[in-house]
Design an enzyme around this catalytic site. Structure first.
Site, PDB file in Angstrom:
ATOM      1  N   HIS A 100       0.550  -1.293  -0.025  1.00 58.36           N
ATOM      2  CA  HIS A 100      -0.121  -0.276   0.097  1.00 58.36           C
ATOM      3  C   HIS A 100       0.539   1.340  -0.222  1.00 58.36           C
ATOM      4  O   HIS A 100       0.652   2.564   0.246  1.00 58.36           O
ATOM      5  CB  HIS A 100      -0.967   0.122   0.921  1.00 58.36           C
ATOM      6  CG  HIS A 100      -1.589  -1.188   1.707  1.00 58.36           C
ATOM      7  ND1 HIS A 100      -1.483  -1.987   2.123  1.00 58.36           N
ATOM      8  CD2 HIS A 100      -3.139  -0.585   1.041  1.00 58.36           C
ATOM      9  CE1 HIS A 100      -2.467  -3.194   2.176  1.00 58.36           C
ATOM     10  NE2 HIS A 100      -2.868  -2.962   1.430  1.00 58.36           N
ATOM     11  N   ASP A 201      34.412 -31.584  12.092  1.00 64.55           N
ATOM     12  CA  ASP A 201      34.230 -32.337  11.748  1.00 64.55           C
ATOM     13  C   ASP A 201      36.322 -32.841  10.607  1.00 64.55           C
ATOM     14  O   ASP A 201      35.202 -32.615   9.487  1.00 64.55           O
ATOM     15  CB  ASP A 201      33.740 -33.181  10.996  1.00 64.55           C
ATOM     16  CG  ASP A 201      33.480 -34.943  10.162  1.00 64.55           C
ATOM     17  OD1 ASP A 201      34.281 -35.344   9.738  1.00 64.55           O
ATOM     18  OD2 ASP A 201      32.102 -34.940  10.622  1.00 64.55           O
ATOM     19  N   HIS A 204      35.948 -36.430   8.085  1.00 66.68           N
ATOM     20  CA  HIS A 204      34.942 -37.036   7.164  1.00 66.68           C
ATOM     21  C   HIS A 204      35.468 -36.951   5.844  1.00 66.68           C
ATOM     22  O   HIS A 204      35.826 -37.204   4.520  1.00 66.68           O
ATOM     23  CB  HIS A 204      33.789 -36.323   6.682  1.00 66.68           C
ATOM     24  CG  HIS A 204      33.986 -35.422   6.320  1.00 66.68           C
ATOM     25  ND1 HIS A 204      34.572 -33.439   7.012  1.00 66.68           N
ATOM     26  CD2 HIS A 204      33.331 -34.268   5.133  1.00 66.68           C
ATOM     27  CE1 HIS A 204      33.783 -32.905   6.458  1.00 66.68           C
ATOM     28  NE2 HIS A 204      33.279 -32.742   5.295  1.00 66.68           N
ATOM     29  N   HIS A 209      35.036 -36.394   1.092  1.00 63.24           N
ATOM     30  CA  HIS A 209      36.030 -35.033  -0.379  1.00 63.24           C
ATOM     31  C   HIS A 209      37.769 -36.470  -0.481  1.00 63.24           C
ATOM     32  O   HIS A 209      37.955 -35.761  -1.178  1.00 63.24           O
ATOM     33  CB  HIS A 209      36.300 -34.486   0.031  1.00 63.24           C
ATOM     34  CG  HIS A 209      35.254 -33.653   1.014  1.00 63.24           C
ATOM     35  ND1 HIS A 209      34.374 -32.648   0.360  1.00 63.24           N
ATOM     36  CD2 HIS A 209      35.128 -33.164   2.159  1.00 63.24           C
ATOM     37  CE1 HIS A 209      33.783 -32.249   0.959  1.00 63.24           C
ATOM     38  NE2 HIS A 209      33.927 -32.719   2.169  1.00 63.24           N
ATOM     39  N   ASP A 358      29.203 -33.110   0.396  1.00 58.42           N
ATOM     40  CA  ASP A 358      29.066 -33.011   1.891  1.00 58.42           C
ATOM     41  C   ASP A 358      27.460 -33.090   1.469  1.00 58.42           C
ATOM     42  O   ASP A 358      26.782 -33.748   2.323  1.00 58.42           O
ATOM     43  CB  ASP A 358      29.846 -31.140   2.077  1.00 58.42           C
ATOM     44  CG  ASP A 358      30.564 -31.944   2.165  1.00 58.42           C
ATOM     45  OD1 ASP A 358      31.269 -32.973   3.089  1.00 58.42           O
ATOM     46  OD2 ASP A 358      31.419 -30.687   2.131  1.00 58.42           O
TER      47      ASP A 358
HETATM   48  O1  UNU Z   1      35.328 -29.230   5.151  1.00 54.88           O
HETATM   49  C1  UNU Z   1      35.711 -29.582   6.099  1.00 54.88           C
HETATM   50  N1  UNU Z   1      34.989 -29.440   6.752  1.00 54.88           N
HETATM   51  C2  UNU Z   1      36.844 -29.915   6.415  1.00 54.88           C
HETATM   52  C3  UNU Z   1      37.771 -29.440   4.485  1.00 54.88           C
HETATM   53  C4  UNU Z   1      37.543 -29.700   7.098  1.00 54.88           C
HETATM   54  C5  UNU Z   1      39.113 -29.594   7.331  1.00 54.88           C
HETATM   55  C6  UNU Z   1      40.204 -29.851   6.460  1.00 54.88           C
HETATM   56  C7  UNU Z   1      38.665 -29.408   5.413  1.00 54.88           C
HETATM   57 FE    FE Z   2      33.094 -31.727   3.984  1.00 57.77          FE
END
Ligand code: UNU
Ligand code: FE
Ligand code: FES
Length: 461
Positions: A100, A201, A204, A209, A358
């Site tokens: 408005h 983390d 992982h 990765h 991820d």
């Molecule tokens: O993806 C991550 N959280 C990460 C990547 C952590 C540590 C080193 C590289």
């Molecule tokens: Fe990651």
């Protein structure tokens, strides 16, 4: 809440990823009263510059004031509640609602309404109908955070011991800034899935990765496929009060960037080191050249070393909007900043080749948690339990090895505390008991490998 998070055992109910009542309580007890990242000052340098973003499920406008300060307002018209500012960023003298036409100044004040005299006849008090203001907005070395709760401790106190680590790149190296505007994407996960991942983390990285590590040939490449465990002394983890945490992998910054950009960043760092070492000492200068992953509780994530800076905005229990910026050093040449940003978006942008790795983990752990049987179970963050300690040189609680879940336990310890507390008054700023609580986690417990057998199945908020 204490039934959902078992602090001493390092277990978390699957319900925290999917239940609506948990999510609603998080909006009240976490997002309405902890410090949430809004923007960096470099995004809004001039009077009238603004960006729009979110605080929990609320949309906000963050705007540079005439006096140079920064304020934030709900992006919601006081008339019928339509969105006041529909764009992501810009410069404005004020904001006019699309519905408005009520108009507001950059200070949030209601300035005028169409046919004000004829239709309202002086009966609407404009002074009480300004945009609703965010109670606290504070900039820390240019990083702007907001808090809906006037009773919350200051941003400085909230960051607390984490500042020792954040200051390495917020201060010691001459300061950092973000390259924006942020890329935005929607992930079908709970907001905690990525935020806990980044808090601690490193486990992982070599597995999830593996392909990215190999393809990019980065400094982290030796971890690919878990071909090697980072040796003792290759890094450590830290948990600090209010749920913040981080992990350090020594001497592998620039982490995810591949050569030749990595070489260029290394050369840049080499030039900076001598002055830093003098002013901030050898330890923090080493951390400057290290890869640091972390989160500022609740939803602000960074990878110093891979130039990543993100916020995870909750939309629903299984829907989270991700904002991604590149974080760079202020005094880097413009073209280096830009090439780092390009590399960041290739690795951790919306379709970055690390980011894609991820996403299915984030989504599956969130989506599966709605299963009738699954939601009665518990997730495990016990890695490294019994090995945490205080360190004379390092603030917070320290976990010895490069890979562990110390900061997960710190994150969920505070998560449980804030979800339980009715106000900030119940969460004293000066509280040393939390360190003991983390360090003594697991001690004296029956080491039941299933864990969840010891936790009531009918846990409720
Ligand atoms: O993806 C991550 N959280 C990460 C990547 C952590 C540590 C080193 C590289
Ligand atoms: Fe990651
Ligand atoms: Fe960690 Fe399965 S191995 S979630």
């Amino acid at each position: 809440m204490s039934l959902l998070i078992d602090v001493p055992r390092g277990l978390q109910s699957a319900r925290i990823y999917h239940d609506r009542d948990v999510f609603d309580l998080e909006m009240e007890r976490i997002f309405a009263r902890t410090w949430l990242f809004l923007t960096h000052e470099c995004m809004i340098p001039n009077k009238g510059d603004f960006i729009t973003t979110r605080m929990g499920q609320d949309e906000v406008i963050v705007v540079r004031q005439q006096d140079g300060g920064i304020k934030a307002f709900l992006n919601v018209c006081r008339h019928r509640g339509a969105r006041v500012c529909p764009v992501e960023a810009g410069n404005a003298r004020g904001f006019v609602c699309n519905y408005h036409g009520w108009s507001y100044g950059t200070d949030g004040a209601l300035q005028s309404m169409p046919f004000e005299k004829e239709l309202y006849r002086g009966r609407l008090d404009k002074r009480t109908h300004g945009l609703r203001e965010v109670a606290q907005v504070t900039s820390y070395h240019g990083f702007v955070y907001g808090n809906f709760d006037a009773q919350a401790p200051s941003l400085l106190d909230y960051l607390g011991e984490a500042r020792f680590y954040l200051d390495i790149w917020m201060e010691a190296n001459g300061g950092a800034e973000l390259v924006g505007p942020p890329a935005r994407s929607m992930v079908h996960c709970n907001w905690k899935a990525p935020s806990e991942n980044f808090v601690g983390d490193a486990y992982h990285v070599g597995w999830t990765h593996a392909a990215a590590l190999k393809a990019g040939g980065s400094m982290l490449a030796p971890m690919s496929g878990n071909a090697m465990l980072p040796p003792a002394g290759a890094g450590l983890q830290v948990a600090t009060r209010y749920g913040h945490g981080l992990g350090i992998l020594y001497d592998v910054n620039p982490g995810a960037h591949d050569t030749p950009l990595a070489q260029e960043i290394l050369a840049w760092q080499a030039k900076k080191r001598p002055a830093m070492e003098k002013a901030y000492g050898a330890l923090r200068t080493r951390y400057y050249g290290s890869h640091i992953n972390g989160s500022v509780f609740p939803n602000n994530t960074y990878l110093w070393g891979s130039s990543l800076f993100k916020v995870w905005h909750p939309h629903a229990p299984d829907r989270t909007e991700c904002f991604t910026w590149a974080i760079v050093e202020k005094d880097m040449p413009q073209d280096l900043k830009q090439r780092i940003a390009n590399s960041l978006h290739r690795t951790f942008g919306v379709a970055g080749y690390w980011e894609a790795d991820d996403n299915d983990n984030m989504e599956s752990e969130s989506q599966l948690s709605r299963g009738h049987m699954t939601r009665q179970g518990f997730m495990n963050a016990q890695m490294g339990i019994g090995g945490d300690r205080e360190d004379p040189e390092l603030p917070g609680v320290v976990g010895e090895s490069a890979i562990g879940e110390t900061s997960y336990r710190g994150y969920f310890r505070f998560y449980e505390e804030t979800m339980r507390a009715k106000s900030w008054a119940e969460m004293p700023v000066q509280d040393s008991t939390w360190k003991r609580q983390l360090i003594e986690a697991g001690s004296g417990l029956d080491p039941d490998p299933a864990g969840e057998a010891m936790v009531p199945a009918q846990a409720a908020a």
